[in-house]
Design a protein around this motif. Sequence first.
Motif, PDB file in Angstrom:
ATOM      1  N   ALA A 187       0.863  -1.176   0.000  1.00  0.00           N
ATOM      2  CA  ALA A 187       0.000   0.000   0.000  1.00  0.00           C
ATOM      3  C   ALA A 187       0.902   1.229   0.000  1.00  0.00           C
ATOM      4  O   ALA A 187       1.942   1.244   0.662  1.00  0.00           O
ATOM      5  CB  ALA A 187      -0.884  -0.010   1.235  1.00  0.00           C
ATOM      6  N   SER A 188       0.501   2.249  -0.749  1.00  0.00           N
ATOM      7  CA  SER A 188       1.330   3.450  -0.843  1.00  0.00           C
ATOM      8  C   SER A 188       1.528   4.082   0.528  1.00  0.00           C
ATOM      9  O   SER A 188       2.625   4.542   0.857  1.00  0.00           O
ATOM     10  CB  SER A 188       0.682   4.459  -1.787  1.00  0.00           C
ATOM     11  N   SER A 189       0.478   4.094   1.337  1.00  0.00           N
ATOM     12  CA  SER A 189       0.573   4.717   2.662  1.00  0.00           C
ATOM     13  C   SER A 189       1.606   3.985   3.528  1.00  0.00           C
ATOM     14  O   SER A 189       2.343   4.600   4.286  1.00  0.00           O
ATOM     15  CB  SER A 189      -0.791   4.707   3.345  1.00  0.00           C
ATOM     16  N   GLU A 190       1.652   2.677   3.359  1.00  0.00           N
ATOM     17  CA  GLU A 190       2.604   1.873   4.133  1.00  0.00           C
ATOM     18  C   GLU A 190       4.041   2.200   3.733  1.00  0.00           C
ATOM     19  O   GLU A 190       4.922   2.354   4.575  1.00  0.00           O
ATOM     20  CB  GLU A 190       2.317   0.408   3.817  1.00  0.00           C
ATOM     21  N   LEU A 191       4.240   2.321   2.429  1.00  0.00           N
ATOM     22  CA  LEU A 191       5.576   2.639   1.918  1.00  0.00           C
ATOM     23  C   LEU A 191       6.000   4.043   2.367  1.00  0.00           C
ATOM     24  O   LEU A 191       7.143   4.263   2.772  1.00  0.00           O
ATOM     25  CB  LEU A 191       5.544   2.560   0.390  1.00  0.00           C
ATOM     26  N   LEU A 192       5.056   4.962   2.340  1.00  0.00           N
ATOM     27  CA  LEU A 192       5.332   6.325   2.791  1.00  0.00           C
ATOM     28  C   LEU A 192       5.693   6.324   4.267  1.00  0.00           C
ATOM     29  O   LEU A 192       6.669   6.951   4.682  1.00  0.00           O
ATOM     30  CB  LEU A 192       4.097   7.204   2.585  1.00  0.00           C
ATOM     31  N   ALA A 193       4.894   5.601   5.053  1.00  0.00           N
ATOM     32  CA  ALA A 193       5.092   5.592   6.507  1.00  0.00           C
ATOM     33  C   ALA A 193       6.406   4.912   6.883  1.00  0.00           C
ATOM     34  O   ALA A 193       7.017   5.252   7.893  1.00  0.00           O
ATOM     35  CB  ALA A 193       3.923   4.898   7.195  1.00  0.00           C
ATOM     36  N   SER A 194       6.847   3.970   6.059  1.00  0.00           N
ATOM     37  CA  SER A 194       8.078   3.247   6.377  1.00  0.00           C
ATOM     38  C   SER A 194       9.284   4.180   6.326  1.00  0.00           C
ATOM     39  O   SER A 194      10.317   3.906   6.920  1.00  0.00           O
ATOM     40  CB  SER A 194       8.285   2.083   5.405  1.00  0.00           C
ATOM     41  N   GLY A 195       9.146   5.282   5.614  1.00  0.00           N
ATOM     42  CA  GLY A 195      10.238   6.247   5.535  1.00  0.00           C
ATOM     43  C   GLY A 195      11.446   5.711   4.785  1.00  0.00           C
ATOM     44  O   GLY A 195      12.473   6.355   4.690  1.00  0.00           O
ATOM     45  N   ASP A 196      11.294   4.530   4.226  1.00  0.00           N
ATOM     46  CA  ASP A 196      12.421   3.861   3.582  1.00  0.00           C
ATOM     47  C   ASP A 196      12.413   4.143   2.088  1.00  0.00           C
ATOM     48  O   ASP A 196      12.346   3.240   1.274  1.00  0.00           O
ATOM     49  CB  ASP A 196      12.292   2.355   3.859  1.00  0.00           C
ATOM     50  N   LEU A 197      12.456   5.432   1.765  1.00  0.00           N
ATOM     51  CA  LEU A 197      12.268   5.794   0.361  1.00  0.00           C
ATOM     52  C   LEU A 197      13.543   6.278  -0.292  1.00  0.00           C
ATOM     53  O   LEU A 197      13.546   6.674  -1.439  1.00  0.00           O
ATOM     54  CB  LEU A 197      11.236   6.920   0.255  1.00  0.00           C
ATOM     55  N   SER A 198      14.606   6.278   0.447  1.00  0.00           N
ATOM     56  CA  SER A 198      15.801   6.952  -0.036  1.00  0.00           C
ATOM     57  C   SER A 198      16.558   6.188  -1.112  1.00  0.00           C
ATOM     58  O   SER A 198      16.106   6.091  -2.252  1.00  0.00           O
ATOM     59  CB  SER A 198      16.713   7.256   1.136  1.00  0.00           C
ATOM     60  N   SER A 199      17.671   5.629  -0.758  1.00  0.00           N
ATOM     61  CA  SER A 199      18.605   5.143  -1.774  1.00  0.00           C
ATOM     62  C   SER A 199      18.030   4.090  -2.714  1.00  0.00           C
ATOM     63  O   SER A 199      18.155   4.206  -3.927  1.00  0.00           O
ATOM     64  CB  SER A 199      19.854   4.605  -1.101  1.00  0.00           C
ATOM     65  N   ALA A 200      17.374   3.092  -2.179  1.00  0.00           N
ATOM     66  CA  ALA A 200      16.918   2.005  -3.040  1.00  0.00           C
ATOM     67  C   ALA A 200      15.972   2.511  -4.126  1.00  0.00           C
ATOM     68  O   ALA A 200      16.032   2.056  -5.270  1.00  0.00           O
ATOM     69  CB  ALA A 200      16.221   0.937  -2.213  1.00  0.00           C
TER      70      ALA A 200
END
Length: 245
Positions: free
Chosen positions: A217-230
């Motif tokens: 889910a997009s909200s889950e990915l956003l909340a994970s904060g793990d959006l940087s390098s990968a």
Amino acid sequence: MTHLLDIQNLAASYGQIQALRGVSLTVDAGEAVALVGANGAGKSTLMKCIMGMLAGAAGDVRFDGQSISSLPVSSRADIGIGYSPEGRRVFPGLTVHENLLVASRDKDSGRARAEEVYTFFPALREKISAMGWALSGGQQQMLAIGRALMLRPRLLLLDEPSLGLSPILMTEVLNRVKDITASGTAVLLAEQNVHKALSVSHRAYVIQLGLMVRSSASSELLASGDLSSAFLGESSPSAATPKII
Ligand SMILES: Nc1ncnc2c1ncn2[C@@H]1O[C@H](COP(=O)(O)OP(=O)(O)O)[C@@H](O)[C@H]1O
Ligand SMILES: [Mg+2]
């Protein structure tokens, strides 16, 4: 349940370059799905495959339960797939209104649909008689999306609509994804602008070097904060060895 778009194990290459290495993805009616990943990850290639523009692609692409892998490019718009390619394709020598009408089946239905496009993008109505070449980058992008909406597609493929736009225009264009979805057109949105793409979509896939490495889910990915390098690529040490999911 039958998915609106159901891609299984898609592989595609340009000569020696394998751009997609067994990619699976689904989009359901009513959904906005983000496809995020670094430059060169394979986002545009995936969209070209959905449109049938890459010869020799392997794997299955189903639309509304039917395999469309052997369907010619021209028929894919007819069955309800709209495509706004990277790079804002509009006719510079036609007005905004003409650009929309030439993308419709006939003038009467075209005029009615153009009105709906103007409600998505009021800035276009203000420029209705302006020539394509005279539009700003943001207006050209809106027009390119509007053209892809003219046949009332059930699925809209949006390839990097925010590319080269100012932050304000980018937000304006990407916010329309929600309206388009609410109007009955599901959206597959390819974006490098991860945050914004996630904020306007229900689900997201992360693609890296031709492989899907994450889907949630997009909200889950956003909340994970793990959006940087990968997701953004260049500096990621894991970029060379993505995991298959
Ligand atoms: N026309 C082409 N000829 C050769 N290689 C290409 C072509 N288009 C894309 N590629 C390569 O395929 C890979 C995926 O590209 P692309 O689908 O454009 O990625 P993205 O849209 O995520 O930036 C990249 O390695 C890119 O260099
Ligand atoms: Mg691309």
